[in-house]
Scaffold this motif. Structure first.
Motif, PDB file in Angstrom:
ATOM      1  N   SER A  25     -53.468  20.536  61.986  1.00  0.00           N
ATOM      2  CA  SER A  25     -54.750  19.942  62.372  1.00  0.00           C
ATOM      3  C   SER A  25     -55.561  19.487  61.162  1.00  0.00           C
ATOM      4  CB  SER A  25     -55.566  20.955  63.186  1.00  0.00           C
ATOM      5  OG  SER A  25     -56.029  22.013  62.348  1.00  0.00           O
ATOM      6  N   GLY A  26     -55.212  19.937  59.972  1.00  0.00           N
ATOM      7  CA  GLY A  26     -55.939  19.527  58.777  1.00  0.00           C
ATOM      8  C   GLY A  26     -56.961  20.551  58.330  1.00  0.00           C
ATOM      9  N   ILE A  27     -56.996  21.698  58.967  1.00  0.00           N
ATOM     10  CA  ILE A  27     -57.975  22.716  58.610  1.00  0.00           C
ATOM     11  C   ILE A  27     -57.740  23.242  57.205  1.00  0.00           C
ATOM     12  CG2 ILE A  27     -56.666  24.594  59.653  1.00  0.00           C
ATOM     13  CD1 ILE A  27     -60.496  24.253  59.556  1.00  0.00           C
ATOM     14  N   ILE A  28     -56.460  23.339  56.801  1.00  0.00           N
ATOM     15  CA  ILE A  28     -56.154  23.855  55.451  1.00  0.00           C
ATOM     16  C   ILE A  28     -56.752  22.928  54.402  1.00  0.00           C
ATOM     17  CG2 ILE A  28     -54.303  24.336  53.810  1.00  0.00           C
ATOM     18  CD1 ILE A  28     -52.597  25.215  56.180  1.00  0.00           C
ATOM     19  N   GLU A  29     -56.544  21.652  54.567  1.00  0.00           N
ATOM     20  CA  GLU A  29     -57.069  20.693  53.602  1.00  0.00           C
ATOM     21  C   GLU A  29     -58.602  20.736  53.581  1.00  0.00           C
ATOM     22  OE1 GLU A  29     -54.789  20.055  55.924  1.00  0.00           O
ATOM     23  OE2 GLU A  29     -52.993  19.451  54.813  1.00  0.00           O
ATOM     24  N   SER A  30     -59.213  20.807  54.760  1.00  0.00           N
ATOM     25  CA  SER A  30     -60.676  20.871  54.823  1.00  0.00           C
ATOM     26  C   SER A  30     -61.198  22.132  54.145  1.00  0.00           C
ATOM     27  CB  SER A  30     -61.147  20.854  56.282  1.00  0.00           C
ATOM     28  OG  SER A  30     -60.761  19.662  56.906  1.00  0.00           O
ATOM     29  N   TYR A  31     -60.545  23.264  54.368  1.00  0.00           N
ATOM     30  CA  TYR A  31     -60.980  24.530  53.771  1.00  0.00           C
ATOM     31  C   TYR A  31     -60.851  24.489  52.248  1.00  0.00           C
ATOM     32  CZ  TYR A  31     -61.223  29.474  52.623  1.00  0.00           C
ATOM     33  OH  TYR A  31     -61.575  30.676  52.065  1.00  0.00           O
ATOM     34  N   VAL A  32     -59.702  24.048  51.758  1.00  0.00           N
ATOM     35  CA  VAL A  32     -59.461  24.054  50.304  1.00  0.00           C
ATOM     36  C   VAL A  32     -60.403  23.086  49.601  1.00  0.00           C
ATOM     37  CG1 VAL A  32     -57.763  23.466  48.520  1.00  0.00           C
ATOM     38  CG2 VAL A  32     -57.069  24.813  50.493  1.00  0.00           C
ATOM     39  N   MET A  33     -60.712  21.961  50.215  1.00  0.00           N
ATOM     40  CA  MET A  33     -61.567  20.964  49.567  1.00  0.00           C
ATOM     41  C   MET A  33     -63.042  21.185  49.913  1.00  0.00           C
ATOM     42  SD  MET A  33     -58.996  17.764  49.935  1.00  0.00           S
ATOM     43  CE  MET A  33     -59.759  16.737  48.723  1.00  0.00           C
ATOM     44  N   ASP A  34     -63.354  22.310  50.562  1.00  0.00           N
ATOM     45  CA  ASP A  34     -64.728  22.717  50.903  1.00  0.00           C
ATOM     46  C   ASP A  34     -65.414  21.683  51.796  1.00  0.00           C
ATOM     47  OD1 ASP A  34     -66.684  24.663  50.878  1.00  0.00           O
ATOM     48  OD2 ASP A  34     -67.755  23.758  49.184  1.00  0.00           O
ATOM     49  N   LEU A  35     -64.653  21.145  52.752  1.00  0.00           N
ATOM     50  CA  LEU A  35     -65.216  20.187  53.704  1.00  0.00           C
ATOM     51  C   LEU A  35     -65.422  20.823  55.081  1.00  0.00           C
ATOM     52  CD1 LEU A  35     -63.003  17.087  52.804  1.00  0.00           C
ATOM     53  CD2 LEU A  35     -65.337  17.559  52.041  1.00  0.00           C
ATOM     54  N   ALA A  36     -64.947  22.032  55.284  1.00  0.00           N
ATOM     55  CA  ALA A  36     -65.059  22.705  56.583  1.00  0.00           C
ATOM     56  C   ALA A  36     -66.452  23.308  56.742  1.00  0.00           C
ATOM     57  CB  ALA A  36     -63.994  23.802  56.690  1.00  0.00           C
ATOM     58  N   SER A  37     -66.879  23.461  58.003  1.00  0.00           N
ATOM     59  CA  SER A  37     -68.175  24.085  58.277  1.00  0.00           C
ATOM     60  C   SER A  37     -68.055  25.595  58.061  1.00  0.00           C
ATOM     61  CB  SER A  37     -68.605  23.782  59.712  1.00  0.00           C
ATOM     62  OG  SER A  37     -67.713  24.417  60.622  1.00  0.00           O
ATOM     63  N   GLU A  38     -69.183  26.275  58.068  1.00  0.00           N
ATOM     64  CA  GLU A  38     -69.194  27.723  57.834  1.00  0.00           C
ATOM     65  C   GLU A  38     -68.401  28.459  58.911  1.00  0.00           C
ATOM     66  OE1 GLU A  38     -70.255  29.313  55.133  1.00  0.00           O
ATOM     67  OE2 GLU A  38     -70.732  27.346  54.309  1.00  0.00           O
ATOM     68  N   SER A  39     -68.536  28.026  60.172  1.00  0.00           N
ATOM     69  CA  SER A  39     -67.806  28.712  61.246  1.00  0.00           C
ATOM     70  C   SER A  39     -66.295  28.465  61.117  1.00  0.00           C
ATOM     71  CB  SER A  39     -68.312  28.256  62.612  1.00  0.00           C
ATOM     72  OG  SER A  39     -68.061  26.878  62.801  1.00  0.00           O
ATOM     73  N   GLU A  40     -65.920  27.245  60.741  1.00  0.00           N
ATOM     74  CA  GLU A  40     -64.500  26.954  60.539  1.00  0.00           C
ATOM     75  C   GLU A  40     -63.939  27.773  59.374  1.00  0.00           C
ATOM     76  OE1 GLU A  40     -64.001  22.334  62.046  1.00  0.00           O
ATOM     77  OE2 GLU A  40     -64.706  22.708  59.987  1.00  0.00           O
ATOM     78  N   LYS A  41     -64.732  27.916  58.305  1.00  0.00           N
ATOM     79  CA  LYS A  41     -64.292  28.727  57.163  1.00  0.00           C
ATOM     80  C   LYS A  41     -64.080  30.180  57.577  1.00  0.00           C
ATOM     81  CE  LYS A  41     -66.626  26.063  53.560  1.00  0.00           C
ATOM     82  NZ  LYS A  41     -67.679  26.092  52.538  1.00  0.00           N
ATOM     83  N   ALA A  42     -65.031  30.721  58.359  1.00  0.00           N
ATOM     84  CA  ALA A  42     -64.923  32.112  58.781  1.00  0.00           C
ATOM     85  C   ALA A  42     -63.707  32.311  59.678  1.00  0.00           C
ATOM     86  CB  ALA A  42     -66.196  32.535  59.510  1.00  0.00           C
ATOM     87  N   ASP A  43     -63.475  31.387  60.625  1.00  0.00           N
ATOM     88  CA  ASP A  43     -62.297  31.480  61.492  1.00  0.00           C
ATOM     89  C   ASP A  43     -61.011  31.384  60.677  1.00  0.00           C
ATOM     90  OD1 ASP A  43     -63.829  31.741  63.747  1.00  0.00           O
ATOM     91  OD2 ASP A  43     -63.689  29.617  64.329  1.00  0.00           O
ATOM     92  N   PHE A  44     -61.000  30.461  59.738  1.00  0.00           N
ATOM     93  CA  PHE A  44     -59.797  30.261  58.916  1.00  0.00           C
ATOM     94  C   PHE A  44     -59.493  31.516  58.097  1.00  0.00           C
ATOM     95  CE2 PHE A  44     -57.624  28.783  55.056  1.00  0.00           C
ATOM     96  CZ  PHE A  44     -56.530  28.157  55.629  1.00  0.00           C
ATOM     97  N   GLU A  45     -60.510  32.107  57.473  1.00  0.00           N
ATOM     98  CA  GLU A  45     -60.302  33.310  56.665  1.00  0.00           C
ATOM     99  C   GLU A  45     -59.828  34.476  57.525  1.00  0.00           C
ATOM    100  OE1 GLU A  45     -64.032  33.739  54.672  1.00  0.00           O
ATOM    101  OE2 GLU A  45     -63.605  32.109  53.277  1.00  0.00           O
TER     102      GLU A  45
END
Length: 174
Positions: A9-29
């Motif tokens: 879905s691209g969440i990894i790229e968004s997380y690593v490049m600091d483009l994800a929202s705070e809730s997406e970061k928390a879910d990903f972690e």
């Protein structure tokens, strides 16, 4: 949840490049802690990104460091000019040590010797094969002649018109 679809879905790229929202970061972690495959995919993307950056990095000219230091108010340290090395031939003649020359010469001699021995072996092998073929033909011919002689003797002995006579020796030849 399908983990592969989540990764794609691209969440990894968004997380690593600091483009994800705070809730997406928390879910990903949270999911990284639960699924080691997700953590491995994140590390893989980070390594590929770092490799790409390293491959395409451009070294700034030395003057940039001086300008940056001057801009932040740090004392400017004079750097010695960088000595450039070129691939153009110099006047010095560079020669290989005598040992390396001897090893190279010996290698050439060994290769030539092996080539000669290979040629000789192939020649002798072909000679032996042709001799073997001639001997096989000769053996086959000899076998056929011997078989014909045996057949003739059998015909003579088994012929009803032939009488066996017991011959007694003489005094001269008992």
């Amino acid at each position: 949840m399908n983990l592969q679809e989540y990764i794609e879905s691209g969440i990894i790229e968004s997380y690593v490049m600091d483009l994800a929202s705070e809730s997406e970061k928390a879910d990903f972690e949270r999911l990284c802690a639960e699924h080691p495959e997700l953590l491995a995919a994140r590390r893989g993307f980070e390594e590929r990104l770092e490799g790409y950056a390293s491959e395409n990095a451009i070294t700034p000219p030395p003057e940039v460091k001086l300008k940056v230091l001057a801009a932040i108010g740090s004392p400017v340290v004079r750097m010695e000019p960088i000595k450039e090395r070129t691939m153009e031939p110099s006047n010095k003649r560079v020669s290989a040590p005598i040992f390396l020359r001897l090893v190279a010469a010996a290698s050439v001699i060994v290769v030539l010797g092996m080539g000669y021995l290979y040629y000789q072996t192939k020649k002798e092998n072909s000679d032996l094969v042709s001799t073997n073929d001639r001997l096989r033909v000769s053996l086959d011919t000899t076998k056929s002649v011997l078989q014909r002689i045996v057949d003739q003797q059998r015909d003579v002995v088994s012929n009803p018109n032939v009488t066996v006579v017991n011959m007694v020796g003489t005094q001269v030849a008992p």
